[in-house]
Design a protein around this motif. Structure first.
Motif, PDB file in Angstrom:
ATOM      1  N   GLY A 119       1.340   5.871  -0.969  1.00  0.00           N
ATOM      2  CA  GLY A 119       1.746   4.701  -0.204  1.00  0.00           C
ATOM      3  C   GLY A 119       2.019   5.096   1.234  1.00  0.00           C
TER       4      GLY A 119
ATOM      5  N   HIS B 143       4.984  -3.178  -5.283  1.00  0.00           N
ATOM      6  CA  HIS B 143       4.635  -4.197  -4.288  1.00  0.00           C
ATOM      7  C   HIS B 143       4.718  -5.599  -4.868  1.00  0.00           C
TER       8      HIS B 143
ATOM      9  N   VAL C 224       1.987   0.367  -3.486  1.00  0.00           N
ATOM     10  CA  VAL C 224       1.467  -0.707  -2.633  1.00  0.00           C
ATOM     11  C   VAL C 224       0.168  -1.245  -3.230  1.00  0.00           C
TER      12      VAL C 224
END
Length: 239
Positions: free
Chosen positions: A55, A35, A10
């Motif tokens: 994450g 991401h 992420v």
């Protein structure tokens, strides 16, 4: 030498000190950002090491995050090929589940700094530079089991499974040894509502306390990360 593969899940859970460390050691790396729509490579071939970052998603949610399945396949391939692996938080959970372990909801989520207790084994002492205890940043509500053939090397009061090793090349950690000042500060401020909702738990530190102690905590955290990473790169396949 071949690069170290780094998987970022992420946007806000970055490699931080891990990349700093590789740069100081002149070790090349390749960053794949899930991401941003990138995917894990099809094979671990061509890499000297494999690093997985954290994450907020569950490692069990492969339906919504199919790249988790691909990362687990790379774990099994890396183990078979002898390519060293290092997992941070979700990354450690990926290593556990890929190798037959389980990841379940923890009784007490951990947010903030906690004391890590090192097991009294030569292997644990080797990975943690002879330290019997040290503080690390945590943010997780799930916990991994120790897969068959792995060895537990660290625990904490609220989470018995903080780190395990497989042989002498691979380490999985529940804690975040990679963090630097800006990432923790951002989490503590921007995710304050999530912290406040769990403030009644002994395992959750207040947002204000996290921010106020950063200048003291981060240098010690980075120093321990340096020890762990220095031990890990000893096994890189073509260093």
């Amino acid at each position: 030498m071949k690069p170290v593969l780094i998987i970022q899940q992420v946007v806000l859970d970055t490699a931080d000190y891990f990349i700093d460390f590789l740069a100081t050691q002149n070790i090349p790396f390749e960053l794949r950002q899930m991401h941003a729509g990138e995917l894990p490579p099809a094979s671990i071939f061509g890499y000297s090491g494999y690093c997985m970052l954290g994450g907020p998603m569950s490692v069990n949610d492969e339906e919504n995050f199919p790249y988790l399945r691909q990362q687990k396949a790379l774990v099994r391939e890396a183990l078979a090929a002898g390519v060293p692996m290092i997992g941070h938080c979700l990354g450690g959970q990926l290593m556990s589940t890929a190798l037959g372990g389980t990841v379940t909801t923890t009784a007490l989520p951990e947010i903030g700094w906690s004391s890590i207790q090192v097991t009294d084994t030569q292997a644990a002492q080797d990975w943690f530079g002879g330290h019997s205890t040290f503080d690390m940043f945590q943010w997780h509500n799930e916990t991994f089991s120790i897969p068959h053939g792995a060895k537990l090397i660290a625990s904490s009061a609220h989470c018995p499974h903080q780190a395990f090793i497989i042989g002498d090349k691979h380490i999985a950690m529940q804690f975040h040894c990679e963090v630097k000042h800006s990432k923790v500060r951002h989490w503590a401020i921007e995710e304050k509502a999530d912290i406040d909702a769990l403030q009644h738990l002994a395992s959750v530190q207040s947002s204000d306390s996290i921010v106020e102690t950063l200048n003291q905590r981060i240098p010690a955290s980075n120093a321990m990360a340096h020890i762990i990473y220095s031990r890990w790169i000893r096994s890189l396949t073509d260093i």
